[in-house]
Every structure is written in C-alpha cells, then in structure tokens.
Design an enzyme around this catalytic site. Structure first.
Site, mmCIF file in Angstrom:
data_model
loop_
_atom_site.group_PDB
_atom_site.id
_atom_site.type_symbol
_atom_site.label_atom_id
_atom_site.label_comp_id
_atom_site.label_asym_id
_atom_site.label_seq_id
_atom_site.Cartn_x
_atom_site.Cartn_y
_atom_site.Cartn_z
ATOM 1 N N SER A 126 -7.259 35.152 103.945
ATOM 2 C CA SER A 126 -7.972 33.923 103.588
ATOM 3 C C SER A 126 -7.077 33.000 102.784
ATOM 4 C CB SER A 126 -9.225 34.261 102.773
ATOM 5 O OG SER A 126 -8.892 35.136 101.700
ATOM 6 N N ALA A 136 -7.265 29.599 100.561
ATOM 7 C CA ALA A 136 -8.323 28.906 99.829
ATOM 8 C C ALA A 136 -8.686 27.568 100.455
ATOM 9 C CB ALA A 136 -7.888 28.700 98.373
ATOM 10 N N SER A 151 1.114 30.280 102.823
ATOM 11 C CA SER A 151 1.359 31.467 102.008
ATOM 12 C C SER A 151 2.412 31.193 100.933
ATOM 13 C CB SER A 151 1.831 32.624 102.898
ATOM 14 O OG SER A 151 2.356 33.678 102.121
ATOM 15 N N ARG A 152 2.042 31.384 99.672
ATOM 16 C CA ARG A 152 2.990 31.187 98.582
ATOM 17 C C ARG A 152 4.076 32.255 98.583
ATOM 18 N NH1 ARG A 152 -2.005 30.046 95.969
ATOM 19 N NH2 ARG A 152 -2.081 32.078 94.980
ATOM 20 N N ASN A 153 3.712 33.494 98.896
ATOM 21 C CA ASN A 153 4.702 34.568 98.905
ATOM 22 C C ASN A 153 5.714 34.384 100.034
ATOM 23 O OD1 ASN A 153 3.711 36.617 96.762
ATOM 24 N ND2 ASN A 153 1.862 36.054 97.868
ATOM 25 N N ASP A 206 -4.678 40.742 106.574
ATOM 26 C CA ASP A 206 -4.113 39.988 105.459
ATOM 27 C C ASP A 206 -2.581 39.970 105.529
ATOM 28 O OD1 ASP A 206 -4.400 38.398 103.258
ATOM 29 O OD2 ASP A 206 -5.122 39.964 101.924
ATOM 30 N N GLY A 237 -9.107 40.049 101.846
ATOM 31 C CA GLY A 237 -9.016 39.770 103.271
ATOM 32 C C GLY A 237 -8.151 38.559 103.557
ATOM 33 N N TRP A 283 -8.374 29.795 94.740
ATOM 34 C CA TRP A 283 -9.265 30.731 95.422
ATOM 35 C C TRP A 283 -10.632 30.794 94.746
ATOM 36 C CZ3 TRP A 283 -11.333 32.174 99.331
ATOM 37 C CH2 TRP A 283 -11.617 33.471 99.749
ATOM 38 N N LYS A 301 0.895 43.600 100.869
ATOM 39 C CA LYS A 301 1.110 42.525 101.843
ATOM 40 C C LYS A 301 1.857 41.351 101.224
ATOM 41 C CE LYS A 301 -2.259 39.511 100.371
ATOM 42 N NZ LYS A 301 -2.261 38.037 100.271
#
Length: 338
Positions: free
Chosen positions: A132, A134, A260-262, A250, A130, A11, A185
């Site tokens: 986003s 990377a 998304s890593r999560n 988000d 927000g 990021w 989130k």
C-alpha cells in the site's frame, strides 16, 4: 466506530482520510503548528499534499484527547518504528491497538508484538500491513491489506474499521509472519533499487552490457523472498503468510513501485550519492535504512543466512560500493535453490 490515528505522517493521514466518511476519526499530530495548519487548510502539506482532509476528520495535537477518543473503539499507532515503544507504553490497559510501522526495533531487535508484550501486555494488539502506498489509499484507489493479531476479535475490528468498497482488509492470526514480511521487504527494496540504479546509470553512459538488468531484478526479488521466509520460519511464522499480501505482495510493490522510499534510497546510492544526503533530501523515513542492521543481527542470532541483507548493510555502512555488492552476490557459490 470511534477511531484515533496517532501520527499524521503520510500513511496515518491516508487511513484517517479513508475512514473519516464512515466513522468518527480523530487524527493526532505531534506538532501543534502543523495541526493548526491542517485544520485551517484541510491539507497535510508536508506528508500527503495531494489529498484533501475531509471536514468530518477531526485533528488535534492533544495526545490525551486522542487516546481517550479511541479507548472505546480503535487506536491506530502511525508513528515510525522508533516511536512505537513509548507510544504503546503511554496507552491505558485494555485499549485495542493496531500499528502501521514495519521493522525491527533498533538496539533490541524486537518486532512490534514483542515490544507490546514487554511494555504493555494488557493491550489488545495487532498490525495492519500489506502492499500500500499512502497516496493511492488516500485517493481511493483499489488496495488490499491484512490485519494480523492473535486476538481474532481485534483483527475483525480492523476489518470493521477500514474494509470498504475500494479497500479490502483480510485477517491473519500470524502477526510474526506479517511483521517479518513488513520489515525485510524494505531491505530488499533497497537492494533492488541499487541494481535498477546501476542499470539506469549504465544505460545513460551507453555501457549497459555488464550492468544488472531486469533478470537481476527478478532474481533479487525471488531470493529476497527466500531470505524473508527463512527468517520468518526461524522466528515462528507460517510459510503461507509469505505467499500473501504482507509477504510477496508488499515485497513486489516496495521493490518496484516508483513511490517506494526504500527503493528510492537504493536508486540514489547507485548514483553515488552519500546516504546522509539521500535521507535529508528524502524528507520521509525510509525504514529499511534503520532496520537493515537489526534484521541482519536477528538473522545471525538465529543462524539464518541472509546474503542480500548482508550486502545492503555493507553498502549502507560504506564498506562496499553498490557495484561491488552486486558482484559479490553474483559470485556466490552455486547451491540448491531450496
């Protein structure tokens, strides 16, 4: 404008790439060898391999040099949440600082702005957040962010630094709401990833009737937003913040986006993989894993009910299987939605 980005993760590198064509940007990398490689190859092969680092982007491993460069302009802290406190403590009085990390600090349960007040109250501080990824920002794909600070001049400085044709930056005077949204989130994205992973696993085995489906995904996102709002209001945030980019925006991106890593953590937990192996294979920080227990502790301290967060923490701790967590949530007693 002179901008220093402290942290060459995905990021931080993406924002540095985006701003380098219009401002004097210096990217700081903690690892000297990685810094030398980036200067030679114009690639961040570990964290953002798809993006070319423009020639205008200066890169250093000298933290003092990077801080001095941004003192008359803007310093962006792009480290994980665990490193925010020491980084802020090392900055001189009067610096204008934005941070990108999202979460509550482990151990103390503090948000970024609370850490800043405790360790360096004479900094001008805010958060840039927000929906986003990377990779998309670095590639110049359309993105919208929010810069939040009680210092409106600092929020405007963020707009001056990063607002561009393909990157919109809005301002907010509610850093509490923006930070709570960014923290919660990630936890909800793990929950949605678990439910989606159970569905995909059931579909592969040909027994999808009893597994969570798309209805469950929508319910988790919606009720997750309700948990986020309850905690935010208890901490002094404003309702409208959670209807904006750092709230529902988000949340939807992190819970459903393939980058998304999560969410990825939740998907792999549903497959039966152990958490240490997941984190080792991921190679990047998934903030939701580390912030989930702290989110829950802060909620309990304020008497806020957060059942999805509780279920995620139980799965991460190994006290519940992913399937049992979903069953527990679905078996809760009926109540008024609001």
């Amino acid at each position: 404008m002179k901008i220093s980005v402290l942290g060459a993760g995905a990021w931080g590198s993406a924002l540095a790439v985006q701003a380098a064509g219009r401002h004097e940007v210096l990217l700081w990398a903690r690892d000297g060898a990685a810094c030398a490689e980036m200067r030679a190859t114009r690639r961040n092969t570990r964290y953002l391999p798809e993006a070319e680092l423009p020639q205008q982007l200066a890169i250093t491993s000298d933290l003092a040099e990077a801080v001095a460069h941004g003192m008359d302009g803007l310093i962006v802290v792009a480290t994980p949440m665990a490193a925010l406190r020491p980084m802020l403590a090392s900055l001189p009085d009067g610096a204008s600082v934005l941070w990108l990390c999202k979460g509550f600090e482990a151990g103390t349960g503090l948000l970024g702005h609370e850490i800043a007040r405790a360790v360096q109250p004479r900094l001008r501080v805010g958060i840039l957040s927000g929906p986003s990824f990377a990779q998309e920002v670095a590639a110049g794909q359309p993105t919208a962010l929010v810069a939040a600070s009680e210092d409106q001049a600092l929020a405007q400085l963020a707009v001056d630094a990063f607002h561009a044709e393909r990157l919109r930056v809005y301002t907010s005077s509610d850093p509490v709401g923006v930070e709570v949204g960014g923290a919660v989130k990630n936890v909800m994205a793990i929950a949605v990833g678990i439910a989606d992973g159970l569905r995909l696993r059931a579909e592969k085995s040909g027994d999808a009737n009893q597994a969570p489906g798309l209805n469950a995904r929508a319910a988790l996102i919606t009720r997750g937003l309700a948990e986020m709002l309850r905690l935010g209001l208890a901490l002094g945030a404003r309702t409208e913040t959670f209807m904006g980019l750092s709230g529902v925006g988000d949340l939807v991106l992190t819970a459903t986006g393939d980058l998304s890593r999560n969410r990825r953590v939740g998907l792999l937990l549903a497959e039966g993989l152990a958490l240490p192996q997941i984190l080792q294979d991921l190679g990047h920080v998934a903030e939701g894993v580390y912030s989930a227990p702290t989110v829950l502790a802060r909620a309990r301290d304020r008497g806020v009910d957060m059942p999805i967060t509780e279920a995620v923490v139980a799965v991460l701790d190994g006290r519940l299987s992913p399937a049992a967590a979903v069953e527990l949530l679905m078996g809760r007693q009926a109540r008024s939605e609001h």
